[in-house]
Each structure stands twice: as C-alpha cells, then as structure tokens.
Design a protein around this motif. Sequence first.
Motif, PDB file in Angstrom:
ATOM      1  N   SER A   1     -22.302  90.994  60.839  1.00 23.68           N
ATOM      2  CA  SER A   1     -22.642  92.371  60.489  1.00 23.68           C
ATOM      3  C   SER A   1     -22.624  93.215  61.755  1.00 23.68           C
ATOM      4  N   GLY A   2     -22.370  94.479  61.587  1.00 23.33           N
ATOM      5  CA  GLY A   2     -22.362  95.381  62.723  1.00 23.33           C
ATOM      6  C   GLY A   2     -20.979  95.725  63.222  1.00 23.33           C
ATOM      7  N   ARG A   3     -20.026  94.886  62.947  1.00 25.33           N
ATOM      8  CA  ARG A   3     -18.618  95.167  63.239  1.00 25.33           C
ATOM      9  C   ARG A   3     -17.784  94.181  62.467  1.00 25.33           C
ATOM     10  N   THR A   4     -16.510  94.468  62.382  1.00 27.51           N
ATOM     11  CA  THR A   4     -15.601  93.547  61.713  1.00 27.51           C
ATOM     12  C   THR A   4     -14.923  92.671  62.762  1.00 27.51           C
ATOM     13  N   PHE A   5     -14.582  91.472  62.353  1.00 27.98           N
ATOM     14  CA  PHE A   5     -13.974  90.515  63.269  1.00 27.98           C
ATOM     15  C   PHE A   5     -12.589  90.094  62.797  1.00 27.98           C
ATOM     16  N   GLY A   6     -11.944  90.968  62.062  1.00 27.58           N
ATOM     17  CA  GLY A   6     -10.651  90.626  61.501  1.00 27.58           C
ATOM     18  C   GLY A   6      -9.590  90.329  62.535  1.00 27.58           C
ATOM     19  N   THR A   7      -9.729  90.876  63.757  1.00 30.08           N
ATOM     20  CA  THR A   7      -8.716  90.639  64.788  1.00 30.08           C
ATOM     21  C   THR A   7      -9.217  89.672  65.858  1.00 30.08           C
ATOM     22  N   SER A   8     -10.345  89.056  65.648  1.00 38.00           N
ATOM     23  CA  SER A   8     -10.941  88.168  66.648  1.00 38.00           C
ATOM     24  C   SER A   8     -10.768  86.703  66.272  1.00 38.00           C
ATOM     25  N   THR A   9     -10.961  85.856  67.240  1.00 32.75           N
ATOM     26  CA  THR A   9     -11.060  84.424  66.983  1.00 32.75           C
ATOM     27  C   THR A   9     -12.524  84.089  66.745  1.00 32.75           C
ATOM     28  N   GLN A  10     -12.775  83.284  65.731  1.00 33.27           N
ATOM     29  CA  GLN A  10     -14.135  82.861  65.419  1.00 33.27           C
ATOM     30  C   GLN A  10     -14.195  81.340  65.451  1.00 33.27           C
ATOM     31  N   ALA A  11     -15.361  80.841  65.779  1.00 32.06           N
ATOM     32  CA  ALA A  11     -15.456  79.409  66.033  1.00 32.06           C
ATOM     33  C   ALA A  11     -16.833  78.867  65.688  1.00 32.06           C
ATOM     34  N   TRP A  12     -16.891  77.559  65.644  1.00 29.90           N
ATOM     35  CA  TRP A  12     -18.147  76.826  65.543  1.00 29.90           C
ATOM     36  C   TRP A  12     -18.266  75.918  66.764  1.00 29.90           C
ATOM     37  N   PHE A  13     -19.447  75.917  67.336  1.00 25.70           N
ATOM     38  CA  PHE A  13     -19.807  74.991  68.404  1.00 25.70           C
ATOM     39  C   PHE A  13     -21.046  74.233  67.945  1.00 25.70           C
ATOM     40  N   ARG A  14     -21.360  73.156  68.636  1.00 27.95           N
ATOM     41  CA  ARG A  14     -22.584  72.433  68.303  1.00 27.95           C
ATOM     42  C   ARG A  14     -23.232  71.891  69.572  1.00 27.95           C
ATOM     43  N   GLN A  15     -24.531  71.684  69.465  1.00 28.72           N
ATOM     44  CA  GLN A  15     -25.289  71.175  70.601  1.00 28.72           C
ATOM     45  C   GLN A  15     -26.293  70.153  70.113  1.00 28.72           C
ATOM     46  N   GLY A  16     -26.040  68.897  70.508  1.00 33.26           N
ATOM     47  CA  GLY A  16     -26.954  67.823  70.165  1.00 33.26           C
ATOM     48  C   GLY A  16     -28.060  67.706  71.184  1.00 33.26           C
TER      49      GLY A  16
END
Length: 126
Positions: free
Chosen positions: A24-39
């Motif tokens: 929310s707050g902006r659109t990310f249609g032109t961005s790369t999105q990802a998932w990271f994790r931290q154990g």
Amino acid sequence: VQLQASGGGLVQAGGSLRLSCTASGRTFGTSTQAWFRQGPGNERQFVAAITWNKNTFYADSVKGRFTISRDNANNTIDLQMNSLKPDDTAVYYCAASRSRITSYQGSRDLRLYTYWGQGTQVTVSS
C-alpha cells in the motif's frame, strides 16, 4: 509505503503454506518483488523473486517446491510453499525494489530492496 505479509503458521514436514504480501502507498508494477527468510541465528537469505514482467528466480534450496507469483492489479505477491521441510523454518519477509532488477544475482541482493514487510513466521515440524 507499507508491505504487509501474512499466511505464516505451523505445519508438519511435507505440508504446504501460502504466504501473501500486500503493498500500500504506491504501486509496484514496474519493480522486482521478492521473499527472503531469516532462521534463528542466521542472516537474511534470498528465497525467490519476480520481476516486473514476471520472470522468476529461486534459491536452489526451494527450487521445485516454492512458486512466487504477483498480481499487479491488486499490488500483491504470493509464495506458494509445498513439500515443506524443517529447514524452511524461518521468519519470511517480503520486499520490493524501486528499480527493475533483471538478473538472478541482482535479485538475491537484499541491499537492492528498499521496502520491507514486517515478516511472518513459518515453522515446519518434523
């Protein structure tokens, strides 16, 4: 700008979970999105990324088990996680870049992501 992650929980090994991240707050249609994790006791690690034109990249440890997808109309990304293992236990974070990251190496670099969600816990029991 906010990223809100949800869908974590406790599951037995071999089970599935689906994580979602809503922006929310902006659109990310032109961005790369990802998932990271931290154990526990570990550094934050790359899991998967999806580019603006829906190219996908995965860490070797999750390839073939996890699937990342995005819905630009609703400003969301999802991570379908199947065949979960105890080693997948971690806090999962969604992230979004300001720019277009198009390479695998770039997609793995957490320094290139400007926006981060609060994290959602995934626990896989053996």
